[in-house]
Design a protein around this motif. Sequence first.
Motif, PDB file in Angstrom:
ATOM      1  N   LEU A 364       0.815  -1.217   0.000  1.00 36.78           N
ATOM      2  CA  LEU A 364       0.000   0.000   0.000  1.00 36.78           C
ATOM      3  C   LEU A 364       0.845   1.262   0.000  1.00 36.78           C
ATOM      4  O   LEU A 364       0.330   2.357  -0.269  1.00 36.78           O
ATOM      5  CB  LEU A 364      -0.913   0.007   1.231  1.00 36.78           C
ATOM      6  N   THR A 365       2.130   1.123   0.323  1.00 36.83           N
ATOM      7  CA  THR A 365       2.971   2.312   0.510  1.00 36.83           C
ATOM      8  C   THR A 365       4.036   2.468  -0.568  1.00 36.83           C
ATOM      9  O   THR A 365       4.899   3.342  -0.466  1.00 36.83           O
ATOM     10  CB  THR A 365       3.648   2.273   1.889  1.00 36.83           C
ATOM     11  N   ALA A 366       4.002   1.633  -1.615  1.00 39.45           N
ATOM     12  CA  ALA A 366       4.981   1.785  -2.705  1.00 39.45           C
ATOM     13  C   ALA A 366       4.761   3.125  -3.396  1.00 39.45           C
ATOM     14  O   ALA A 366       3.618   3.552  -3.607  1.00 39.45           O
ATOM     15  CB  ALA A 366       4.824   0.642  -3.706  1.00 39.45           C
ATOM     16  N   ARG A 367       5.865   3.772  -3.745  1.00 36.28           N
ATOM     17  CA  ARG A 367       5.769   5.038  -4.486  1.00 36.28           C
ATOM     18  C   ARG A 367       6.484   4.903  -5.821  1.00 36.28           C
ATOM     19  O   ARG A 367       7.586   4.354  -5.891  1.00 36.28           O
ATOM     20  CB  ARG A 367       6.375   6.181  -3.675  1.00 36.28           C
ATOM     21  N   ASP A 368       5.849   5.399  -6.867  1.00 34.93           N
ATOM     22  CA  ASP A 368       6.492   5.364  -8.175  1.00 34.93           C
ATOM     23  C   ASP A 368       7.466   6.534  -8.290  1.00 34.93           C
ATOM     24  O   ASP A 368       7.443   7.470  -7.475  1.00 34.93           O
ATOM     25  CB  ASP A 368       5.440   5.445  -9.287  1.00 34.93           C
ATOM     26  N   GLU A 369       8.335   6.489  -9.291  1.00 32.59           N
ATOM     27  CA  GLU A 369       9.335   7.543  -9.455  1.00 32.59           C
ATOM     28  C   GLU A 369       8.760   8.784 -10.115  1.00 32.59           C
ATOM     29  O   GLU A 369       9.214   9.900  -9.865  1.00 32.59           O
ATOM     30  CB  GLU A 369      10.511   7.020 -10.290  1.00 32.59           C
ATOM     31  N   ASP A 370       7.775   8.608 -10.996  1.00 34.35           N
ATOM     32  CA  ASP A 370       7.300   9.740 -11.772  1.00 34.35           C
ATOM     33  C   ASP A 370       6.430  10.680 -10.952  1.00 34.35           C
ATOM     34  O   ASP A 370       6.614  11.900 -10.982  1.00 34.35           O
ATOM     35  CB  ASP A 370       6.519   9.229 -12.980  1.00 34.35           C
ATOM     36  N   TYR A 371       5.481  10.132 -10.212  1.00 30.43           N
ATOM     37  CA  TYR A 371       4.562  10.969  -9.436  1.00 30.43           C
ATOM     38  C   TYR A 371       4.876  10.964  -7.943  1.00 30.43           C
ATOM     39  O   TYR A 371       4.210  11.652  -7.175  1.00 30.43           O
ATOM     40  CB  TYR A 371       3.117  10.510  -9.678  1.00 30.43           C
ATOM     41  N   ARG A 372       5.896  10.180  -7.540  1.00 28.93           N
ATOM     42  CA  ARG A 372       6.310  10.104  -6.133  1.00 28.93           C
ATOM     43  C   ARG A 372       5.113   9.786  -5.236  1.00 28.93           C
ATOM     44  O   ARG A 372       5.008  10.259  -4.099  1.00 28.93           O
ATOM     45  CB  ARG A 372       6.937  11.419  -5.655  1.00 28.93           C
ATOM     46  N   SER A 373       4.174   9.018  -5.763  1.00 27.28           N
ATOM     47  CA  SER A 373       2.882   8.840  -5.111  1.00 27.28           C
ATOM     48  C   SER A 373       2.596   7.382  -4.783  1.00 27.28           C
ATOM     49  O   SER A 373       2.998   6.475  -5.510  1.00 27.28           O
ATOM     50  CB  SER A 373       1.760   9.366  -6.023  1.00 27.28           C
ATOM     51  N   THR A 374       1.863   7.182  -3.692  1.00 25.49           N
ATOM     52  CA  THR A 374       1.346   5.861  -3.355  1.00 25.49           C
ATOM     53  C   THR A 374       0.131   5.574  -4.245  1.00 25.49           C
ATOM     54  O   THR A 374      -0.430   6.488  -4.872  1.00 25.49           O
ATOM     55  CB  THR A 374       0.911   5.812  -1.890  1.00 25.49           C
ATOM     56  N   PRO A 375      -0.337   4.312  -4.263  1.00 23.99           N
ATOM     57  CA  PRO A 375      -1.582   4.042  -4.987  1.00 23.99           C
ATOM     58  C   PRO A 375      -2.746   4.910  -4.515  1.00 23.99           C
ATOM     59  O   PRO A 375      -3.524   5.405  -5.339  1.00 23.99           O
ATOM     60  CB  PRO A 375      -1.825   2.555  -4.706  1.00 23.99           C
ATOM     61  N   LEU A 376      -2.854   5.136  -3.211  1.00 25.93           N
ATOM     62  CA  LEU A 376      -3.933   5.986  -2.706  1.00 25.93           C
ATOM     63  C   LEU A 376      -3.837   7.391  -3.285  1.00 25.93           C
ATOM     64  O   LEU A 376      -4.844   7.995  -3.672  1.00 25.93           O
ATOM     65  CB  LEU A 376      -3.898   6.039  -1.177  1.00 25.93           C
ATOM     66  N   ALA A 377      -2.635   7.916  -3.361  1.00 26.22           N
ATOM     67  CA  ALA A 377      -2.455   9.257  -3.904  1.00 26.22           C
ATOM     68  C   ALA A 377      -2.879   9.317  -5.369  1.00 26.22           C
ATOM     69  O   ALA A 377      -3.527  10.282  -5.809  1.00 26.22           O
ATOM     70  CB  ALA A 377      -1.002   9.697  -3.746  1.00 26.22           C
ATOM     71  N   LEU A 378      -2.528   8.292  -6.152  1.00 29.16           N
ATOM     72  CA  LEU A 378      -2.932   8.292  -7.552  1.00 29.16           C
ATOM     73  C   LEU A 378      -4.442   8.120  -7.703  1.00 29.16           C
ATOM     74  O   LEU A 378      -5.055   8.700  -8.608  1.00 29.16           O
ATOM     75  CB  LEU A 378      -2.206   7.194  -8.327  1.00 29.16           C
ATOM     76  N   ALA A 379      -5.064   7.335  -6.823  1.00 28.50           N
ATOM     77  CA  ALA A 379      -6.523   7.212  -6.866  1.00 28.50           C
ATOM     78  C   ALA A 379      -7.182   8.552  -6.572  1.00 28.50           C
ATOM     79  O   ALA A 379      -8.184   8.924  -7.203  1.00 28.50           O
ATOM     80  CB  ALA A 379      -6.985   6.155  -5.868  1.00 28.50           C
ATOM     81  N   ALA A 380      -6.623   9.297  -5.612  1.00 29.86           N
ATOM     82  CA  ALA A 380      -7.147  10.628  -5.296  1.00 29.86           C
ATOM     83  C   ALA A 380      -6.949  11.573  -6.475  1.00 29.86           C
ATOM     84  O   ALA A 380      -7.841  12.361  -6.812  1.00 29.86           O
ATOM     85  CB  ALA A 380      -6.443  11.179  -4.051  1.00 29.86           C
ATOM     86  N   ARG A 381      -5.809  11.484  -7.113  1.00 29.53           N
ATOM     87  CA  ARG A 381      -5.525  12.312  -8.291  1.00 29.53           C
ATOM     88  C   ARG A 381      -6.498  12.001  -9.417  1.00 29.53           C
ATOM     89  O   ARG A 381      -6.965  12.913 -10.118  1.00 29.53           O
ATOM     90  CB  ARG A 381      -4.093  12.041  -8.751  1.00 29.53           C
ATOM     91  N   SER A 382      -6.824  10.716  -9.602  1.00 30.18           N
ATOM     92  CA  SER A 382      -7.657  10.282 -10.719  1.00 30.18           C
ATOM     93  C   SER A 382      -9.148  10.396 -10.451  1.00 30.18           C
ATOM     94  O   SER A 382      -9.959  10.147 -11.343  1.00 30.18           O
ATOM     95  CB  SER A 382      -7.329   8.819 -11.063  1.00 30.18           C
ATOM     96  N   GLY A 383      -9.514  10.747  -9.222  1.00 30.88           N
ATOM     97  CA  GLY A 383     -10.931  10.868  -8.898  1.00 30.88           C
ATOM     98  C   GLY A 383     -11.653   9.540  -8.816  1.00 30.88           C
ATOM     99  O   GLY A 383     -12.858   9.458  -9.072  1.00 30.88           O
TER     100      GLY A 383
END
Length: 432
Positions: A364-383
Motif C-alpha cells: 500500500l505504501t509503494a511510491r512510483d518515481e514519476d509521481y512520487r505517489s502511493t496508490p492511494l495518492a494516484l486514486a485521489a488524483r484520478s478521482g
Amino acid sequence: PHGPWSCRGRDIWDAFCAAADGDAATLRDVLARDPNLYRAEYWYTQPIHFAVREGELEAVRMLLEAGADPSLVELSGEDLVTLARDRGHIAVVELLEQERARRPSAPEAEPKAEHPILAAAETGDLAQVRTLVDADPRSIHAESRSGRRPLSLAAGRGHEPVVRLLIERGADPNAPEGAEAPRGMALYKAAWNGHRGLVELLLDHGADPNATIDSSGSATYAAARTPELRRMLEARGGRLDPYDLVFLDEDEEALRRVVADPAAANQGCGGVLAAACTQKKRDLVVKLLDAGARVPPVLTGCRSYLMSEPETLRLLLASGMDPDLPNWQRATPLHDLCWRDRRGRANPHRVECASILLDAGASLTARDEDYRSTPLALAARSGLADMVDLLVARGSPTSLPDDEPWARPLAWATRRGHAEIAATLRRAGAGS
C-alpha cells in the motif's frame, strides 16, 4: 536498436538521465551526438518530461532551444505546464508558458505548408512527382506534419510506378516516419493493403519486414491477412512472435513456440501472457504457464493487459508474478489500477483486481518515481472514489512521513477538485 527517428536506445537513455540530472554539459554532448534526441521517446516519454519533472530549468531551456514542444501533451493526458505546476517548479512553468506564447500550438498556429510531392505521391501523379524530383532531388525525403514520406503515401495507395521512381531516385523504405514508425511504414502499408508487387519491390530494395508501427505490429503482421504475402515476408526474414500469433488466433502455434523456447514468451509488447489475458483466453493462459511462461520481474509494455479480468490475474499471481511488479518508473499494478488513461478511462475490474493484489501481498505504501505517489495518492488524483474507499479500508495511510507535500493524497484530491475524496481522506486521517 532503433528508437524514434532512428535514435539509438543508449543515446535516448543518456538524454533522459542528463535531462533529469540537469547535467547541461552531458545534455549538450548528447544533442551534438544526434540532434533528433530532443524528441526521442521511450514509452511515449521525451527527455523534456524528465527535465520538467525535476525542475531543471537550464535543461528545459536547452531542450526547448533544440526544438522540444512546450505544448507537449503526455500519455497521462497532462501537459508540461501542469507537470511543472503540480511539483511547484514555478520558474519552469513561466519558461514553458513564455515558449507556448511565442510559438503557439498547432490548432492556433499558421499551418505549415507541406511539400507538393506528398500530395502528388498519394494521388499517384507520376508526372508531377517526376517534375518535382527533377527540380529538387531532396524532395524524396519530404515529410508531412505527421512524419509521412512520399514513398509510404504512394505505397499505401498502390501506386507502383511512383514507388518505383522514388526508389530509383534514392528513397529509403526504412527512413523514419515520426515517433510511431522509426523504420518507416511503406512496406507495412503495402502489405496491409495486399499490394503484392509493391511488397516484392520494397523487399528487393531493403525494406525491413520486421519494422513495426506503434500499436500496429510489423509489416509481417500486417501481411497476415494475405497468406501469400505472409509467406513472402517470412521467406525474407519476417517473424511473428507468440504475442502476434495470439492476436491472430494461432494459439496452438504460439504455445508450440513457448514449449520449444520458454524465453519466447517474453517477445512482443508485454509478452504472450499479456496477449492471452487481454484476449480473454484463460485456457491458453493455463497452458502457457504449464509450458513455463512467466511474467518477467520488470514489465512496462502492455502491462495493463495482465489485469484485463480478475481470474487470469489470480492465475498469474499463483504462478509467481510479483504483486508489486514494477514498470520502468517503479509503478506497481496497484498504481495502474488507480490510474485513468488519456481518454479518462479506468480499469472496469479495478476494485476486484486490487483486492486480489492486496490479498497476494501488494504494498500500500509503494511510491512510483514519476509521481512520487502511493496508490492511494494516484486514486485521489484520478478521482476514483471506489479505489480510495478500498485502499483506506485496507489500511493505506493517508500520507507517509517522507511524502513530498505535493504528492500526498489530499494534495492531489484538492488540486484536481475532487471534494468528496478530499473529505474522505480528511476523515480517514483524523481517525488514524
